[in-house]
Design a protein around this motif. Structure first.
Motif, PDB file in Angstrom:
ATOM      1  N   LEU A 128      10.888   5.257  -5.643  1.00 24.41           N
ATOM      2  CA  LEU A 128      10.467   6.592  -5.204  1.00 24.41           C
ATOM      3  C   LEU A 128      10.547   6.749  -3.689  1.00 24.41           C
ATOM      4  O   LEU A 128      10.955   7.787  -3.177  1.00 24.41           O
ATOM      5  CB  LEU A 128       9.040   6.866  -5.679  1.00 24.41           C
ATOM      6  N   GLY A 129      10.114   5.711  -2.965  1.00 28.55           N
ATOM      7  CA  GLY A 129      10.168   5.758  -1.510  1.00 28.55           C
ATOM      8  C   GLY A 129       9.223   6.791  -0.920  1.00 28.55           C
ATOM      9  O   GLY A 129       8.247   7.210  -1.542  1.00 28.55           O
ATOM     10  N   GLY A 130       9.529   7.238   0.309  1.00 24.81           N
ATOM     11  CA  GLY A 130       8.698   8.223   0.989  1.00 24.81           C
ATOM     12  C   GLY A 130       8.752   9.567   0.280  1.00 24.81           C
ATOM     13  O   GLY A 130       9.791   9.965  -0.242  1.00 24.81           O
ATOM     14  N   ARG A 131       7.632  10.278   0.272  1.00 31.74           N
ATOM     15  CA  ARG A 131       7.548  11.547  -0.449  1.00 31.74           C
ATOM     16  C   ARG A 131       7.074  12.658   0.479  1.00 31.74           C
ATOM     17  O   ARG A 131       6.540  12.413   1.554  1.00 31.74           O
ATOM     18  CB  ARG A 131       6.583  11.428  -1.633  1.00 31.74           C
ATOM     19  N   GLN A 132       7.256  13.880   0.006  1.00 32.50           N
ATOM     20  CA  GLN A 132       6.825  15.040   0.764  1.00 32.50           C
ATOM     21  C   GLN A 132       5.317  15.261   0.585  1.00 32.50           C
ATOM     22  O   GLN A 132       4.721  14.785  -0.382  1.00 32.50           O
ATOM     23  CB  GLN A 132       7.583  16.282   0.290  1.00 32.50           C
ATOM     24  N   SER A 192       0.517   3.469  10.324  1.00 30.28           N
ATOM     25  CA  SER A 192       0.609   2.014  10.193  1.00 30.28           C
ATOM     26  C   SER A 192       1.781   1.510  11.011  1.00 30.28           C
ATOM     27  O   SER A 192       2.716   2.242  11.320  1.00 30.28           O
ATOM     28  CB  SER A 192       0.805   1.615   8.730  1.00 30.28           C
ATOM     29  N   LYS A 193       1.745   0.220  11.331  1.00 27.11           N
ATOM     30  CA  LYS A 193       2.846  -0.382  12.082  1.00 27.11           C
ATOM     31  C   LYS A 193       4.054  -0.613  11.177  1.00 27.11           C
ATOM     32  O   LYS A 193       5.187  -0.572  11.609  1.00 27.11           O
ATOM     33  CB  LYS A 193       2.392  -1.711  12.683  1.00 27.11           C
ATOM     34  N   GLY A 194       3.779  -0.887   9.904  1.00 24.17           N
ATOM     35  CA  GLY A 194       4.862  -1.311   9.037  1.00 24.17           C
ATOM     36  C   GLY A 194       5.633  -0.199   8.368  1.00 24.17           C
ATOM     37  O   GLY A 194       6.845  -0.277   8.225  1.00 24.17           O
ATOM     38  N   THR A 249       4.452   6.846   8.071  1.00 23.06           N
ATOM     39  CA  THR A 249       3.491   7.632   7.313  1.00 23.06           C
ATOM     40  C   THR A 249       4.115   8.076   6.003  1.00 23.06           C
ATOM     41  O   THR A 249       5.317   8.283   5.898  1.00 23.06           O
ATOM     42  CB  THR A 249       3.055   8.877   8.110  1.00 23.06           C
ATOM     43  N   GLY A 250       3.272   8.242   4.997  1.00 23.27           N
ATOM     44  CA  GLY A 250       3.727   8.739   3.715  1.00 23.27           C
ATOM     45  C   GLY A 250       4.719   7.837   3.017  1.00 23.27           C
ATOM     46  O   GLY A 250       5.591   8.299   2.293  1.00 23.27           O
ATOM     47  N   ASP A 251       4.634   6.529   3.220  1.00 26.17           N
ATOM     48  CA  ASP A 251       5.621   5.614   2.674  1.00 26.17           C
ATOM     49  C   ASP A 251       4.915   4.360   2.183  1.00 26.17           C
ATOM     50  O   ASP A 251       3.697   4.270   2.169  1.00 26.17           O
ATOM     51  CB  ASP A 251       6.641   5.267   3.760  1.00 26.17           C
ATOM     52  N   LEU A 282       0.870  -1.172   0.000  1.00 24.77           N
ATOM     53  CA  LEU A 282       0.000   0.000   0.000  1.00 24.77           C
ATOM     54  C   LEU A 282       0.907   1.223   0.000  1.00 24.77           C
ATOM     55  O   LEU A 282       1.690   1.422   0.929  1.00 24.77           O
ATOM     56  CB  LEU A 282      -0.901   0.005   1.231  1.00 24.77           C
ATOM     57  N   TYR A 283       0.830   2.009  -1.063  1.00 30.51           N
ATOM     58  CA  TYR A 283       1.703   3.178  -1.204  1.00 30.51           C
ATOM     59  C   TYR A 283       0.897   4.435  -0.932  1.00 30.51           C
ATOM     60  O   TYR A 283      -0.047   4.752  -1.656  1.00 30.51           O
ATOM     61  CB  TYR A 283       2.292   3.209  -2.610  1.00 30.51           C
TER      62      TYR A 283
END
Length: 271
Positions: free
Chosen positions: A226-230, A174-176, A179-181, A165-166
């Motif tokens: 891409l990974g985590g974003r702003q 989320s636990k995993g 946020t935003g990732d 889930l992106y």
């Protein structure tokens, strides 16, 4: 005439795939990489549930209808779709031991069922295979009641690959994945994600993209790149994850989630 028939066949294939996925969603028939449905049932528990019977019946109706629209008969399409769904929980157990045996088994059962009903093995195998394969990625759009304000992607886990889930630039806890990732595994539950945002006042729309297994893998690769974003980059990030994938190849970068969704629906011919 040939090109017209090809377009009709393609349109029917896409529509059938979408209908199969909707049946799976409504009957908790999507299994995660952990061998459980999104609702938490094991394969054995799902066999014994009312949802299982509804899933088989739904796949039979879709398969039969698709067969008629494609020039065949209802019975052969219904048997191939229904039998393919009927063995689905068993294929989950097979996949945990030998990868891809689920698809092979489903196709073989669907083709055989179609033959027994007087249809062709090829058509039955294709119908059952569609029900198995096209159950994968989705665009999730949040709407605050005035305009669409967030985009996210979900990719279903299958054949040893975790569900993803992106939520780029988002604030879903989320636990995993923070946020935003990207969120993986059991925490990557689009139903819980949707429920969370509905409880916070958002309207949630899920558009299934009818992607193939290889396309899903490419989407996941793009997500990891891409990974985590702003904040305020959700639609841009989601566009980027789809920009080199199958029918979405070359899609423009969209800043507004609503514009991205409209373009996706245009590509899917689901305006």
């Amino acid at each position: 005439m040939g090109s017209t028939q090809t377009l009709k066949t393609l349109a029917l294939t896409v529509a059938t795939a979408g209908a199969f996925h909707e049946v799976g969603t409504l009957t908790d028939g999507h299994f995660t990489e952990a061998g459980k449905t999104v609702g938490g049932k094991t394969a054995g528990q799902y066999f014994a549930s009312a949802d299982y019977l509804k899933n088989v019946a739904g796949h039979a109706v879709v398969g039969g209808t698709a067969s008629v629209l494609g020039g065949g008969d209802f019975a052969s399409g219904a048997l191939s779709g229904g039998f393919g769904a009927a063995v689905s929980p068993a294929t989950i157990l097979l996949n945990q031991r030998v990868p891809y045996t689920g698809l092979v088994t489903t196709v073989a059962v669907g083709g055989t069922a179609s033959t027994l009903a007087g249809g062709t093995f090829e058509q039955g195998a294709m119908t059952a295979g569609l029900g198995y394969l096209f159950n994968n990625a989705a665009l999730i759009t949040l709407d605050n009641g005035y305009f669409s304000d967030h985009s996210a992607l979900y990719v279903e886990g299958k054949e040893g690959r975790e569900a993803v889930l992106y939520d780029p630039g988002g604030s879903y806890p989320s636990k995993g994945g923070g946020t935003g990732d990207a969120i993986y595994g059991s925490e990557a539950d689009y139903n819980k994600y949707s429920e969370y945002w509905r409880n916070n006042g958002s309207n949630v729309t899920i558009d299934w993209l009818n992607t193939t297994e290889s396309e899903d893998s490419l989407i996941v690769k793009n997500i990891e790149t891409l990974g985590g974003r702003q904040p305020f980059t959700c639609a841009l990030s989601t566009s980027a994850c789809l920009s080199n994938v199958g029918k979405f190849n070359g899609i423009d970068s969209y800043f507004f989630p609503g514009n991205l969704r409209r373009r996706i629906l245009d590509i899917l011919n689901r305006k």
